[in-house]
Design a protein around this motif. Sequence first.
Motif, short mmCIF file in Angstrom:
data_model
loop_
_atom_site.label_atom_id
_atom_site.label_comp_id
_atom_site.label_asym_id
_atom_site.label_seq_id
_atom_site.Cartn_x
_atom_site.Cartn_y
_atom_site.Cartn_z
N ILE A 99 0.90 -1.39 -0.07
CA ILE A 99 0.05 -0.16 -0.01
C ILE A 99 0.92 1.14 -0.10
CG2 ILE A 99 -0.29 0.30 2.49
CD1 ILE A 99 -2.99 0.22 -0.07
N PHE A 100 1.96 1.21 0.37
CA PHE A 100 3.02 2.48 0.27
C PHE A 100 3.72 2.61 -0.82
CE2 PHE A 100 2.52 1.00 4.83
CZ PHE A 100 2.53 2.14 5.48
N GLY A 101 3.33 1.62 -1.99
CA GLY A 101 4.07 1.81 -3.14
C GLY A 101 5.51 1.07 -3.09
N TRP A 102 6.23 1.15 -4.31
CA TRP A 102 7.47 0.42 -4.49
C TRP A 102 8.55 0.96 -3.63
CZ3 TRP A 102 8.81 -3.98 -6.91
CH2 TRP A 102 10.31 -4.16 -7.26
N GLN A 103 8.56 2.33 -3.72
CA GLN A 103 9.84 2.86 -2.87
C GLN A 103 9.25 3.12 -1.37
OE1 GLN A 103 12.67 3.54 -3.86
NE2 GLN A 103 13.40 4.29 -1.56
N GLY A 104 8.19 3.30 -0.99
CA GLY A 104 7.56 3.19 0.27
C GLY A 104 7.72 1.87 0.75
N ALA A 105 7.30 0.71 0.16
CA ALA A 105 7.61 -0.59 0.65
C ALA A 105 9.02 -0.79 1.01
CB ALA A 105 7.17 -1.48 0.09
N ARG A 106 9.98 -0.46 0.29
CA ARG A 106 11.39 -0.63 0.46
C ARG A 106 11.84 0.20 1.63
NH1 ARG A 106 15.26 -1.73 -3.23
NH2 ARG A 106 13.98 -1.18 -4.93
N GLU A 107 11.43 1.44 1.82
CA GLU A 107 11.89 2.34 2.92
C GLU A 107 11.39 1.65 4.08
OE1 GLU A 107 10.27 6.12 1.95
OE2 GLU A 107 12.12 6.42 0.64
N GLN A 108 9.98 1.01 4.08
CA GLN A 108 9.52 0.32 5.25
C GLN A 108 10.37 -0.69 5.70
OE1 GLN A 108 5.97 -2.61 4.61
NE2 GLN A 108 4.67 -1.34 6.09
N VAL A 109 10.94 -1.60 5.00
CA VAL A 109 11.71 -2.63 5.46
C VAL A 109 12.93 -2.07 5.65
CG1 VAL A 109 12.91 -4.63 4.48
CG2 VAL A 109 10.70 -4.37 3.91
N GLU A 110 13.53 -1.19 5.13
CA GLU A 110 14.86 -0.37 5.58
C GLU A 110 14.74 0.07 7.06
OE1 GLU A 110 15.67 2.10 2.68
OE2 GLU A 110 16.54 0.68 1.29
N ARG A 111 13.62 0.67 7.28
CA ARG A 111 13.30 1.03 8.60
C ARG A 111 12.98 0.13 9.72
NH1 ARG A 111 9.43 5.67 6.21
NH2 ARG A 111 11.04 7.17 5.45
N LEU A 112 12.60 -1.09 9.37
CA LEU A 112 12.22 -2.20 10.38
C LEU A 112 13.71 -2.82 10.59
CD1 LEU A 112 10.46 -3.79 11.84
CD2 LEU A 112 9.63 -5.08 9.76
N GLN A 113 14.19 -2.83 9.61
CA GLN A 113 15.56 -3.54 9.66
C GLN A 113 16.64 -2.85 10.49
OE1 GLN A 113 17.13 -5.84 6.46
NE2 GLN A 113 19.30 -5.05 6.66
N ALA A 114 16.44 -1.58 10.52
CA ALA A 114 17.17 -0.69 11.32
C ALA A 114 17.02 -0.93 12.96
CB ALA A 114 17.09 0.86 11.26
N VAL A 115 15.82 -1.59 13.11
CA VAL A 115 15.14 -1.66 14.35
C VAL A 115 15.76 -3.17 14.78
CG1 VAL A 115 13.36 -2.08 16.03
CG2 VAL A 115 13.35 -0.11 14.43
N THR A 116 15.37 -4.08 13.70
CA THR A 116 15.88 -5.52 14.21
C THR A 116 17.35 -5.71 14.06
OG1 THR A 116 15.75 -6.22 11.86
CG2 THR A 116 13.67 -6.07 13.00
N GLY A 117 18.09 -4.90 13.27
CA GLY A 117 19.43 -5.17 13.25
C GLY A 117 19.57 -6.62 12.63
#
Length: 250
Positions: free
Chosen positions: A83-101
């Motif tokens: 729902i966030f679009g191609w770039q938004g979905a990429r950024e969603q995962v990048e931000r989540l990965q910054a939390v999970t490590g």
Amino acid sequence: MPHTAGILYPGHSAEDDYPALERLLGDGVRLPLVHTLMREDAHRVDALLDIGSEEVLADGARQLLGQHRVQSVIWACTSGSFIFGWQGAREQVERLQAVTGLPTSSTSWAFVHAAAALGVHRVAVAATYPADVAAKFVEFLKAADLEVVRQSSRGIITAAEVGRLQREEVLAFAAANDDDRADALLMPDTALHTAAWLEDLEDRLGKPVLTANQVSAWEALRLAGDHRPHDGVGTLFRTATAGEREHSPG
């Protein structure tokens, strides 16, 4: 040591697919799950943007990491990622990965990676969502250079209602919305039970069927280092070329 992939799952509908997948995949696989906040159960754009928001996912990730030792994390919600679009979905995962490590992905990216692993280029989509939300998934697939030869929507608003669909309803919905031109059928809702019926779906259609909870588990386990083929859970898990995926989406 088992491969342990953490699942972030919104609300309550078909989360029991994950323990079912654990059993089907056998020894050496663990899929611990944490429920993320769902303020409103609705396949509607504004509600989905909230379900997949950075704060909601970060809170879920911290809870998951506090309760389980995992090797990867997946945001197991297709609509709450595409729902966030191609770039938004990429950024969603990048931000989540910054939390999970840890290696981190989402179900929308899992569909793209699964199609690539199978060499699939033309797909049919049988979505339980309303038509406007299903169209957003199709846009996401097209951005991945997949050709969508048929798209359909069942028009269901809530995940809870999707989760109540039974085996014969799911098989009939898949069969009615396949297309002879498609290399595979995609069923994108993690609220839809499919784990126990993956082989039945493929037997009915005579081709690979990719479902949301299946590809989520597959993606997360590959990121956790499990590259073994597995029987009983569809062509995707049996395919030797299911191999290693990148730790980041795209």
